[in-house]
Design a protein around this motif. Structure first.
Motif, mmCIF file in Angstrom:
data_model
loop_
_atom_site.group_PDB
_atom_site.id
_atom_site.type_symbol
_atom_site.label_atom_id
_atom_site.label_comp_id
_atom_site.label_asym_id
_atom_site.label_seq_id
_atom_site.Cartn_x
_atom_site.Cartn_y
_atom_site.Cartn_z
ATOM 1 N N PRO A 33 -0.255 2.674 0.358
ATOM 2 C CA PRO A 33 -0.892 3.433 -0.468
ATOM 3 C C PRO A 33 -1.829 4.508 0.234
ATOM 4 O O PRO A 33 -2.697 3.976 1.298
ATOM 5 C CB PRO A 33 -1.635 2.576 -1.681
ATOM 6 C CG PRO A 33 -1.803 1.379 -0.706
ATOM 7 C CD PRO A 33 -0.773 1.088 0.126
ATOM 8 N N ARG B 129 -4.782 7.054 -3.689
ATOM 9 C CA ARG B 129 -4.043 6.029 -4.767
ATOM 10 C C ARG B 129 -5.137 4.768 -4.597
ATOM 11 O O ARG B 129 -5.283 3.917 -5.631
ATOM 12 C CB ARG B 129 -2.769 5.556 -3.989
ATOM 13 C CG ARG B 129 -1.872 6.532 -4.577
ATOM 14 C CD ARG B 129 -1.295 6.255 -6.070
ATOM 15 N NE ARG B 129 -0.439 7.225 -6.498
ATOM 16 C CZ ARG B 129 0.031 7.336 -7.521
ATOM 17 N NH1 ARG B 129 -0.374 6.456 -8.755
ATOM 18 N NH2 ARG B 129 0.765 8.125 -8.041
ATOM 19 N N ARG B 130 -5.432 4.316 -3.399
ATOM 20 C CA ARG B 130 -6.444 3.181 -3.404
ATOM 21 C C ARG B 130 -7.567 3.427 -4.209
ATOM 22 O O ARG B 130 -8.355 2.388 -4.933
ATOM 23 C CB ARG B 130 -6.917 2.635 -1.854
ATOM 24 C CG ARG B 130 -5.656 2.175 -1.210
ATOM 25 C CD ARG B 130 -6.225 1.579 0.118
ATOM 26 N NE ARG B 130 -6.943 2.454 0.983
ATOM 27 C CZ ARG B 130 -6.122 3.104 2.021
ATOM 28 N NH1 ARG B 130 -4.855 2.967 2.141
ATOM 29 N NH2 ARG B 130 -6.689 3.819 2.634
ATOM 30 N N ARG B 131 -8.105 4.443 -4.169
ATOM 31 C CA ARG B 131 -9.448 4.847 -4.966
ATOM 32 C C ARG B 131 -9.013 4.847 -6.394
ATOM 33 O O ARG B 131 -9.795 4.121 -7.234
ATOM 34 C CB ARG B 131 -9.928 6.316 -4.756
ATOM 35 C CG ARG B 131 -11.186 6.691 -5.416
ATOM 36 C CD ARG B 131 -11.405 8.239 -5.270
ATOM 37 N NE ARG B 131 -12.519 8.630 -5.953
ATOM 38 C CZ ARG B 131 -12.921 10.015 -6.122
ATOM 39 N NH1 ARG B 131 -12.261 10.884 -5.406
ATOM 40 N NH2 ARG B 131 -13.920 10.385 -7.181
ATOM 41 N N ASP C 287 -6.454 2.973 -7.997
ATOM 42 C CA ASP C 287 -6.330 1.708 -8.145
ATOM 43 C C ASP C 287 -7.648 0.791 -8.461
ATOM 44 O O ASP C 287 -7.890 0.057 -9.396
ATOM 45 C CB ASP C 287 -5.509 1.020 -7.023
ATOM 46 C CG ASP C 287 -4.143 1.303 -7.046
ATOM 47 O OD1 ASP C 287 -3.458 2.101 -8.036
ATOM 48 O OD2 ASP C 287 -3.471 0.997 -5.989
ATOM 49 N N ALA C 288 -8.752 1.166 -7.559
ATOM 50 C CA ALA C 288 -9.885 0.663 -7.967
ATOM 51 C C ALA C 288 -10.776 0.968 -8.998
ATOM 52 O O ALA C 288 -11.357 0.344 -9.771
ATOM 53 C CB ALA C 288 -10.962 0.926 -6.485
ATOM 54 N N LEU D 291 -9.123 1.877 -11.792
ATOM 55 C CA LEU D 291 -8.622 1.361 -12.965
ATOM 56 C C LEU D 291 -9.130 -0.044 -13.063
ATOM 57 O O LEU D 291 -9.352 -0.389 -14.180
ATOM 58 C CB LEU D 291 -6.882 1.452 -12.801
ATOM 59 C CG LEU D 291 -6.350 2.834 -13.043
ATOM 60 C CD1 LEU D 291 -4.752 2.818 -12.524
ATOM 61 C CD2 LEU D 291 -6.562 3.185 -14.332
ATOM 62 N N ALA D 292 -9.104 -0.661 -11.913
ATOM 63 C CA ALA D 292 -9.649 -2.219 -11.905
ATOM 64 C C ALA D 292 -10.971 -2.195 -12.529
ATOM 65 O O ALA D 292 -11.386 -3.084 -13.239
ATOM 66 C CB ALA D 292 -9.602 -2.877 -10.704
ATOM 67 N N SER E 65 -4.004 3.257 -17.866
ATOM 68 C CA SER E 65 -3.020 2.877 -17.131
ATOM 69 C C SER E 65 -1.795 3.815 -17.627
ATOM 70 O O SER E 65 -1.001 4.091 -16.684
ATOM 71 C CB SER E 65 -2.745 1.592 -17.112
ATOM 72 O OG SER E 65 -3.782 0.735 -16.597
ATOM 73 N N SER F 132 0.616 6.371 -15.484
ATOM 74 C CA SER F 132 1.922 6.183 -15.077
ATOM 75 C C SER F 132 2.815 7.090 -15.776
ATOM 76 O O SER F 132 4.194 7.171 -15.557
ATOM 77 C CB SER F 132 2.208 4.816 -15.696
ATOM 78 O OG SER F 132 2.248 4.961 -17.218
ATOM 79 N N TRP G 103 -8.181 10.118 -10.721
ATOM 80 C CA TRP G 103 -6.887 10.451 -11.256
ATOM 81 C C TRP G 103 -6.472 11.903 -10.766
ATOM 82 O O TRP G 103 -5.464 12.376 -10.379
ATOM 83 C CB TRP G 103 -6.719 10.407 -12.787
ATOM 84 C CG TRP G 103 -5.631 10.667 -13.557
ATOM 85 C CD1 TRP G 103 -4.377 10.698 -13.007
ATOM 86 C CD2 TRP G 103 -5.254 11.089 -14.788
ATOM 87 N NE1 TRP G 103 -3.269 10.782 -13.833
ATOM 88 C CE2 TRP G 103 -4.219 11.093 -15.014
ATOM 89 C CE3 TRP G 103 -6.474 11.366 -15.756
ATOM 90 C CZ2 TRP G 103 -3.577 11.625 -16.142
ATOM 91 C CZ3 TRP G 103 -5.733 11.967 -17.179
ATOM 92 C CH2 TRP G 103 -4.175 12.025 -17.295
#
Length: 255
Positions: A4, A8-10, A12-13, A15-16, A84, A88, A127
């Motif tokens: 990633p 993308r890692r940012r 994902d973080a 969203l978490a 999410s 997606s 995003w």
């Protein structure tokens, strides 16, 4: 396996972080909606129960409904799955990007406690960066921008980020966006509806977007080899309306 990207890692973080920040949230116990038109009492009870997984259809009806009495609580309840689904592309497939942006606006998330509002802002920022820089972003930039403007009530911060994202992906997204917007902008109409703003406020946004495109987009479109007609029509945004109509490359749908 492709690693990633930092963007993308940012994301994902982010969203978490939303999942953690809004864990345990529920719709207001006194909120209600019409069983005949919205859904059943059992479905409403799911929204009032923290952390129960929501079906895509129930999620869609939750953010589409504009008549919740406690929209902030409802937004907190659905935020993690909604975010999410936005990333997606599921929201696009459900046909509700506009309504998703309005759900953010109705929730007045900027007024929430700092931990919560910061988590929302970081998701929106992350995003947008992925949208502008990742080849595999699921949603077109022009769709995402409309949601972000609706959700935040502002345009400038998102355009500033686009101006600093100067790679070829961001420039292709710019060409795609103007291709989508050209008919509205050449008629001096805003390219999307922003329901939380007045007509005058929308006009301010249209003028801001047009000026930004004229300043930043022509060279970038030429650099990626965009269609010359599209580049020419972009330049017509700087031509007064009476003269614009006489140009042979004006889109036929505008005339």
């Amino acid at each position: 396996m492709t690693q990633p990207t930092p963007a993308r890692r940012r994301l994902d973080a982010a969203l978490a972080r939303l999942a953690t920040t809004f864990r345990g949230m529920a719709a207001h116990p006194d909120d209600d909606n019409c069983e005949c038109h919205w859904g059943s009492a059992e479905e409403l009870a799911l929204l009032k129960t923290p952390d129960v997984e929501l079906s895509p259809d129930l999620l869609r009806r939750a953010y589409w409904a504009g008549d919740w009495e406690f929209p902030a609580a409802m937004l907190r309840r659905i935020l993690p799955p909604l975010a999410s689904a936005l990333v997606s592309g599921e929201v696009v497939r459900l046909g509700g990007m506009d309504e998703a942006g309005r759900a953010f606006a109705r929730g007045r998330w900027q007024q929430w406690p700092t931990e919560q509002s910061t988590a929302v802002r970081e998701f929106l920022d992350a995003w947008w960066v992925v949208t502008l820089t990742d080849e595999d972003a699921e949603v077109p930039a022009y769709e995402v921008l409309a949601v972000l403007v609706e959700a935040s009530g502002a345009l400038g911060r998102w355009l500033d980020a686009w101006a600093t994202a100067t790679g070829p992906v961001a420039s292709r997204r710019l060409a795609e966006a103007f291709d989508e917007w050209q008919y509205d902008l050449l008629c001096d109409d805003p390219p999307w509806r922003t329901w939380e703003l007045t007509d005058d406020e929308e006009e301010v946004l249209r003028v801001e977007l047009t000026a930004w495109l004229l300043r930043h987009a022509p060279d970038r479109l030429r650099m990626i080899g965009a269609d010359s007609t599209l580049v020419h029509r972009l330049g017509l945004l700087g031509v007064a309306v009476p003269d614009r109509w006489d140009d042979p490359l004006m889109p036929s749908l505008v005339l």
